[in-house]
Scaffold this motif. Structure first.
Motif, short mmCIF file in Angstrom:
data_model
loop_
_atom_site.label_atom_id
_atom_site.label_comp_id
_atom_site.label_asym_id
_atom_site.label_seq_id
_atom_site.Cartn_x
_atom_site.Cartn_y
_atom_site.Cartn_z
N GLN A 246 3.82 6.30 -5.15
CA GLN A 246 3.78 6.58 -6.60
C GLN A 246 2.73 7.65 -6.91
OE1 GLN A 246 2.90 3.08 -8.89
NE2 GLN A 246 4.79 2.06 -8.27
N LEU A 247 1.58 7.51 -6.26
CA LEU A 247 0.48 8.44 -6.50
C LEU A 247 0.89 9.87 -6.13
CD1 LEU A 247 -2.62 8.59 -7.17
CD2 LEU A 247 -3.01 8.37 -4.73
N ILE A 248 1.53 9.99 -4.97
CA ILE A 248 1.93 11.32 -4.49
C ILE A 248 3.03 11.89 -5.40
CG2 ILE A 248 3.04 12.56 -2.58
CD1 ILE A 248 1.58 10.53 -0.70
N ALA A 249 4.01 11.04 -5.75
CA ALA A 249 5.10 11.51 -6.61
C ALA A 249 4.54 11.95 -7.97
CB ALA A 249 6.13 10.40 -6.78
N GLY A 250 3.58 11.17 -8.49
CA GLY A 250 2.97 11.49 -9.79
C GLY A 250 2.29 12.85 -9.73
N ARG A 251 1.58 13.10 -8.65
CA ARG A 251 0.87 14.37 -8.52
C ARG A 251 1.85 15.54 -8.39
NH1 ARG A 251 -4.15 16.19 -6.71
NH2 ARG A 251 -5.08 14.32 -7.57
N ARG A 252 2.91 15.32 -7.59
CA ARG A 252 3.92 16.38 -7.46
C ARG A 252 4.53 16.70 -8.83
NH1 ARG A 252 4.91 17.97 -2.38
NH2 ARG A 252 5.42 16.50 -0.71
N LEU B 145 2.31 13.16 4.37
CA LEU B 145 1.29 13.08 3.32
C LEU B 145 0.81 11.65 3.13
CD1 LEU B 145 2.41 15.26 0.32
CD2 LEU B 145 0.10 15.02 1.16
N LEU B 146 1.79 10.75 3.08
CA LEU B 146 1.48 9.34 2.88
C LEU B 146 0.55 8.85 4.00
CD1 LEU B 146 2.13 6.71 1.32
CD2 LEU B 146 4.04 6.37 2.88
N ASP B 147 0.88 9.22 5.23
CA ASP B 147 0.05 8.80 6.36
C ASP B 147 -1.39 9.29 6.21
OD1 ASP B 147 2.18 7.58 7.51
OD2 ASP B 147 2.52 9.08 9.08
N GLU B 148 -1.55 10.57 5.86
CA GLU B 148 -2.91 11.13 5.77
C GLU B 148 -3.72 10.45 4.66
OE1 GLU B 148 -4.01 12.48 8.13
OE2 GLU B 148 -2.44 13.66 9.04
N ASP C 290 -8.80 18.73 -5.05
CA ASP C 290 -9.22 17.61 -4.21
C ASP C 290 -8.39 17.59 -2.93
OD1 ASP C 290 -6.78 16.65 -4.98
OD2 ASP C 290 -7.57 15.24 -6.44
N LEU C 291 -8.63 16.59 -2.11
CA LEU C 291 -7.94 16.54 -0.81
C LEU C 291 -6.43 16.49 -0.98
CD1 LEU C 291 -8.22 16.17 2.33
CD2 LEU C 291 -7.93 13.76 1.88
N LEU C 292 -5.98 15.72 -1.94
CA LEU C 292 -4.54 15.59 -2.14
C LEU C 292 -3.93 16.96 -2.44
CD1 LEU C 292 -2.32 13.56 -2.06
CD2 LEU C 292 -2.77 12.97 -4.43
N ASP C 293 -4.60 17.75 -3.28
CA ASP C 293 -4.13 19.12 -3.56
C ASP C 293 -4.05 19.94 -2.28
OD1 ASP C 293 -3.62 19.25 -6.18
OD2 ASP C 293 -5.29 20.57 -6.71
N MET D 196 0.84 -1.20 0.00
CA MET D 196 0.00 0.00 0.00
C MET D 196 0.88 1.26 0.00
SD MET D 196 -3.25 0.42 2.29
CE MET D 196 -3.54 1.90 3.18
N ASP D 197 1.93 1.23 0.81
CA ASP D 197 2.85 2.37 0.84
C ASP D 197 3.44 2.62 -0.55
OD1 ASP D 197 2.40 2.59 3.46
OD2 ASP D 197 4.46 2.26 4.14
N ALA D 198 3.84 1.51 -1.20
CA ALA D 198 4.49 1.66 -2.50
C ALA D 198 3.55 2.34 -3.51
CB ALA D 198 4.93 0.29 -3.02
N VAL D 199 2.29 1.92 -3.54
CA VAL D 199 1.35 2.51 -4.52
C VAL D 199 1.07 3.98 -4.19
CG1 VAL D 199 -0.84 2.21 -5.72
CG2 VAL D 199 0.17 0.29 -4.56
#
Ligand code: HEM
Length: 456
Positions: free
Chosen positions: A214-220, A249-252, A228-231, A208-211
């Motif tokens: 990737q999601l956070i890095a992709g957005r950055r 960020l990952l934790d949230e 959205d919330l990530l923004d 789960m951490d790995a995916v």
């Protein structure tokens, strides 16, 4: 607090040497908690994996524990090594000023206006599931709903693109983590021992951490705004102007995902099971939906404005959350000496609040074990003692996603009942893990409802 303080300790049912009540808890935690609360009273001491906890089931004491969180009590979840690994320092587990700061940062993503914006994602995903079920047959409705709610939260709150193939991977990772957690619950073995359950848990959490990374890095890397919330979390700054670190960020993100998809999927699964086993309620709901939304071909999914015209739909969801509270148990830890239920508890005492036990208490609900959605139609909620019914918790730590969950449950249940009828294949089995969910999935025979399809 229900009585004046006494020096005595709460009753403790007989248990085994060393392991205390762990075997009984592992066998049937819901049955055991219910039995001891009914037999021994509103505060009972239980020995759990080397630690004693106080099980609290009276609404007045539950209110104290909720409204005094942050002052007299902490959540006390960060001590659990498995939860700490899974949730880090995210909203579900963090404490004090750090929690408050993170909650304020995340709150705007859950404001009513924002939730309304998520409605179209909920409708689209409900329609996609209806199409998937169109051929009928036996389906593991819990697996399908879990995948649907994961897509909804990933798309609406995290902005995951429509064509992402990450949902299945996250779903498997979460399943491993949650199953490993449940298999480890109450096991009185040293924390560092790598049992199969703990290895399964670790595998799920790592993936789960790995995916998510990737999601956070992709957005950055992509930049731009997605609203959205990530923004919001990415652009948030603390008092000294610092952004959140990637681990924070990952934790949230993991906390929102974990809190936000299995809970709603289980609630919807339980609702379908209850309707399948209560044809009168099912008929009544189908008629209400048909008269408000159109029952024959062309029936539509609810818009926000429809919800107040669908009181029985609301009652079915409320009654499902009473009988099968997805958040079936929460906990608090005393920061200092406190009085609970008339007993003085030393600092560090761990309290377990059991939604399952209190929401089925015959002192507050007639025929408490029965599924009677109509009990909610005559203002029962206002007559109940506070915290006799509290599926979303209360006080400062109340569920941040409750409006999101209620809307999602209403839209999806409306669509799935308009389009299909359901029959049971085997009795419901329960798995009280971090959330309460059907054990081994929930197979139901799904049959398109004559003239009632919602297939967009
Ligand atoms: C039927 C669905 C749901 C149920 C029954 C539920 C229940 C709860 C409960 C009881 C708590 C409080 C726990 C405590 O006091 O220790 C809570 C907290 C939380 N919930 Fe939910 N929840 C649901 C859906 C959601 C959704 C959809 C989201 C997000 C998309 C979400 C996010 C959270 C978060 C982040 C917290 C921690 C809040 C804090 O401590 O500040 N939940 N939930």
């Amino acid at each position: 607090m229900t009585a004046s303080a006494t020096a005595a300790l709460p009753p403790r049912p007989p248990g085994l040497p060393l392991v205390g009540h762990a075997p009984a808890l592992m066998r049937d935690v819901l049955g055991f908690m219910t039995r001891i609360s009914r037999e021994y009273g509103d505060v009972v001491r239980v020995g759990l994996a080397g630690r004693e906890v106080w099980v609290v089931s009276h609404p007045a004491d539950i209110e104290t524990l909720h409204i005094q969180t942050g002052r007299l009590f902490d959540k006390g979840l960060q001590r659990d090594p498995l939860l700490a690994r899974l949730l880090g320092g995210g909203l579900l587990v963090s404490e004090g000023d750090f929690w408050l700061r993170q909650r304020r940062l995340a709150q705007p993503a859950f404001h009513s206006a924002r939730i309304q914006g998520y409605l179209s994602v909920m409708q689209a995903q409900t329609q996609a599931l209806c199409q998937d079920w169109a051929a009928g047959g036996v389906r593991d409705v819990n697996a399908d709903l879990s995948s649907m709610t994961l897509r909804i939260v990933m798309r609406s709150v995290m902005g995951l693109p429509e064509n992402s193939d990450q949902v299945e991977r996250i779903s498997r990772a979460l399943d491993d983590a949650l199953t490993g957690f449940r298999r480890n619950y109450g096991v009185p073995l040293p924390a560092g021992l790598p049992t199969p359950a703990r290895r399964q848990f670790r595998r799920g959490s790592d993936d789960m951490d790995a995916v998510m990374k990737q999601l956070i890095a992709g957005r950055r890397a992509a930049g731009g705004t997605h609203d959205d919330l990530l923004d919001m979390l990415l652009s948030a700054r603390d008092d000294s102007g610092q952004p959140m670190t990637d681990p924070q960020l990952l934790d949230e993100v993991k906390n929102i995902l974990l809190a936000g998809h299995d809970t709603t999927a289980s609630t919807l699964s339980f609702a379908l099971y209850l309707l399948a086993t209560h044809p009168d309620a099912e008929q009544r709901l189908a008629q209400e939906l048909s008269s408000v939304l159109g029952g024959v071909t062309g029936g539509r999914l609810p818009e926000l404005g429809d919800l107040r015209s669908l009181p029985f739909l609301d009652a079915v969801i409320k009654e499902t959350l009473r009988l099968y509270p997805a958040a079936w148990s929460t906990q608090r830890e005393a920061r200092q000496e406190v009085t609970v239920g008339g007993y003085v508890a030393p600092p560090g005492t761990l309290f377990v609040i059991n939604h399952w036990v209190t929401q089925r208490d015959p002192r507050f609900f007639d025929a408490p074990e029965e599924f009677r959605p109509e009990r909610w139609l005559d203002g029962l909620e206002a007559r109940l003692p506070k915290y006799a019914y509290f599926p979303f918790g209360g006080g400062g730590r109340i569920c941040i996603g409750r409006e999101f969950a209620r809307l999602e449950a209403a839209v999806a249940l409306a669509g799935l009942v308009q389009a299909f009828t359901y029959q049971t294949v085997r009795p419901l089995r329960l798995e009280p893990a971090i959330s309460l969910r059907p054990q081994g999935g929930l197979p139901l025979r799904v049959q398109p409802r004559k003239g009632g399809a919602v297939n967009g």
